[in-house]
Scaffold this motif. Structure first.
Motif, PDB file in Angstrom:
ATOM      1  N   GLY A  77      88.003  11.095 -11.955  1.00 12.89           N
ATOM      2  CA  GLY A  77      88.129  12.516 -12.256  1.00 12.89           C
ATOM      3  C   GLY A  77      89.337  13.218 -11.678  1.00 12.89           C
ATOM      4  O   GLY A  77      89.558  14.391 -11.941  1.00 12.89           O
ATOM      5  N   VAL A  78      90.158  12.518 -10.886  1.00 11.29           N
ATOM      6  CA  VAL A  78      91.349  13.119 -10.275  1.00 11.29           C
ATOM      7  C   VAL A  78      92.593  12.570 -10.975  1.00 11.29           C
ATOM      8  O   VAL A  78      92.791  11.360 -11.050  1.00 11.29           O
ATOM      9  N   GLU A  79      93.442  13.483 -11.476  1.00 12.43           N
ATOM     10  CA  GLU A  79      94.655  13.078 -12.191  1.00 12.43           C
ATOM     11  C   GLU A  79      95.803  12.798 -11.221  1.00 12.43           C
ATOM     12  O   GLU A  79      96.049  13.575 -10.308  1.00 12.43           O
ATOM     13  N   HIS A  80      96.481  11.678 -11.459  1.00 10.49           N
ATOM     14  CA  HIS A  80      97.622  11.255 -10.642  1.00 10.49           C
ATOM     15  C   HIS A  80      98.811  11.015 -11.569  1.00 10.49           C
ATOM     16  O   HIS A  80      98.785  10.072 -12.358  1.00 10.49           O
ATOM     17  N   PRO A  81      99.869  11.831 -11.482  1.00  8.68           N
ATOM     18  CA  PRO A  81     101.069  11.565 -12.285  1.00  8.68           C
ATOM     19  C   PRO A  81     101.882  10.431 -11.650  1.00  8.68           C
ATOM     20  O   PRO A  81     102.318  10.548 -10.506  1.00  8.68           O
ATOM     21  N   LEU A  82     102.046   9.332 -12.374  1.00 13.01           N
ATOM     22  CA  LEU A  82     102.763   8.171 -11.843  1.00 13.01           C
ATOM     23  C   LEU A  82     104.153   8.123 -12.461  1.00 13.01           C
ATOM     24  O   LEU A  82     104.302   8.063 -13.678  1.00 13.01           O
ATOM     25  N   GLU A  83     105.159   8.148 -11.580  1.00 11.98           N
ATOM     26  CA  GLU A  83     106.547   8.066 -12.012  1.00 11.98           C
ATOM     27  C   GLU A  83     107.057   6.637 -11.835  1.00 11.98           C
ATOM     28  O   GLU A  83     106.506   5.854 -11.060  1.00 11.98           O
ATOM     29  N   LYS A  84     108.126   6.337 -12.520  1.00 11.44           N
ATOM     30  CA  LYS A  84     108.738   5.018 -12.492  1.00 11.44           C
ATOM     31  C   LYS A  84     109.063   4.574 -11.063  1.00 11.44           C
ATOM     32  O   LYS A  84     109.597   5.348 -10.266  1.00 11.44           O
ATOM     33  N   PHE A  85     108.719   3.311 -10.767  1.00 20.95           N
ATOM     34  CA  PHE A  85     109.022   2.617  -9.517  1.00 20.95           C
ATOM     35  C   PHE A  85     108.284   3.179  -8.300  1.00 20.95           C
ATOM     36  O   PHE A  85     108.717   2.990  -7.168  1.00 20.95           O
TER      37      PHE A  85
ATOM     38  N   LEU B 152     106.646   8.671 -17.448  1.00 22.87           N
ATOM     39  CA  LEU B 152     105.485   9.224 -16.749  1.00 22.87           C
ATOM     40  C   LEU B 152     104.204   8.661 -17.344  1.00 22.87           C
ATOM     41  O   LEU B 152     104.070   8.550 -18.563  1.00 22.87           O
ATOM     42  N   PHE B 153     103.271   8.329 -16.465  1.00 26.25           N
ATOM     43  CA  PHE B 153     101.945   7.860 -16.860  1.00 26.25           C
ATOM     44  C   PHE B 153     100.943   8.698 -16.093  1.00 26.25           C
ATOM     45  O   PHE B 153     100.989   8.744 -14.864  1.00 26.25           O
TER      46      PHE B 153
ATOM     47  N   THR C  91      88.549   4.911 -14.659  1.00 25.60           N
ATOM     48  CA  THR C  91      89.995   5.121 -14.765  1.00 25.60           C
ATOM     49  C   THR C  91      90.417   5.231 -16.224  1.00 25.60           C
ATOM     50  O   THR C  91      89.963   4.459 -17.063  1.00 25.60           O
ATOM     51  N   ALA C  92      91.310   6.193 -16.498  1.00 24.80           N
ATOM     52  CA  ALA C  92      91.879   6.356 -17.834  1.00 24.80           C
ATOM     53  C   ALA C  92      93.346   6.744 -17.695  1.00 24.80           C
ATOM     54  O   ALA C  92      93.758   7.297 -16.669  1.00 24.80           O
ATOM     55  N   GLY C  93      94.123   6.446 -18.721  1.00 27.26           N
ATOM     56  CA  GLY C  93      95.546   6.761 -18.698  1.00 27.26           C
ATOM     57  C   GLY C  93      95.950   7.580 -19.909  1.00 27.26           C
ATOM     58  O   GLY C  93      95.396   7.412 -20.995  1.00 27.26           O
ATOM     59  N   ALA C  94      96.920   8.485 -19.707  1.00 22.51           N
ATOM     60  CA  ALA C  94      97.495   9.288 -20.779  1.00 22.51           C
ATOM     61  C   ALA C  94      99.007   9.116 -20.765  1.00 22.51           C
ATOM     62  O   ALA C  94      99.600   8.868 -19.712  1.00 22.51           O
ATOM     63  N   LEU C  95      99.630   9.270 -21.928  1.00 21.85           N
ATOM     64  CA  LEU C  95     101.059   9.003 -22.109  1.00 21.85           C
ATOM     65  C   LEU C  95     101.782  10.260 -22.595  1.00 21.85           C
ATOM     66  O   LEU C  95     102.178  10.333 -23.758  1.00 21.85           O
TER      67      LEU C  95
END
Length: 191
Positions: free
Chosen positions: A80-88, A73-74, A99-103
């Motif tokens: 300002g809007v969070e988007h959970p990105l899943e594999k593929f 998950l990324f 844009t910023a990313g969290a792990l």
């Protein structure tokens, strides 16, 4: 057809120290570039290793498609809007957005397609490979082996994980195997 070996790509560290990028390919418009552009390219395909949360570099005037290809998950925050990105699962957003990313589950690797707005449009599709039916790659396309085992014809040359194959209309390469392939298309925008 050309095979771009991932093992041969040079890792370029990010300015913020949060990861590295390996560029697969880049291109410019047929006219030598977009008038007034400061970038040396109008489209780019790359794979990034993200090891630390942080802000993304801005690419004003560009559009991005980001696909997590390794990791669970990324969390991507765009304007300002969070988007959970899943594999593929490809995700499209403005390159000029804050844009910023969290792990939350650890490091990730992602496939990035960046195109100059109004000149090119980039698409990413994830397909499951078959040993019985080959997947062709045409001009303007790249096939990147994400998982599994595959070979490209003509020649039945074996691909390693993250190797890329360039498409061609003249001698269309075909990929057979078991696993998952990212098919990236870079289309010129009619204007």
């Amino acid at each position: 057809m050309e095979i771009i070996r991932y093992a041969d790509l040079k890792a370029e560290p990010w300015r913020n120290g949060g990861g590295v990028t390996r560029e697969i390919a880049r291109g410019v418009a047929d006219d030598g570039g977009t008038a007034g552009s400061s970038a040396a390219w109008d489209w780019r395909v790359s794979i990034a290793e993200v090891g630390k949360a942080g802000e993304f570099s801005a690419f004003p005037g560009m559009e991005r498609v980001l696909t997590v290809i390794d990791g669970e998950l990324f969390l991507l925050t765009v304007d300002g809007v969070e988007h959970p990105l899943e594999k593929f699962r490809p995700f499209r957003f403005s390159g000029g957005a804050a844009t910023a990313g969290a792990l939350p589950t650890g490091d990730v690797r992602d496939l990035n397609v960046i195109t100059r707005t109004g000149a090119f449009k980039g698409y990413t599709s994830i397909i499951e490979l078959s040993k019985k039916r080959a997947h062709p790659l045409f001009a303007g396309q790249f096939g990147i082996l994400l998982q599994g085992q595959a070979a490209v014809s003509p020649g039945a040359e074996a691909l390693d994980r993250y190797d890329a194959v360039t498409g061609s209309d003249a001698e269309t390469p075909e990929i057979l195997g078991r696993g998952f392939l990212a098919v990236v298309s870079i289309d010129a925008v009619a204007g």
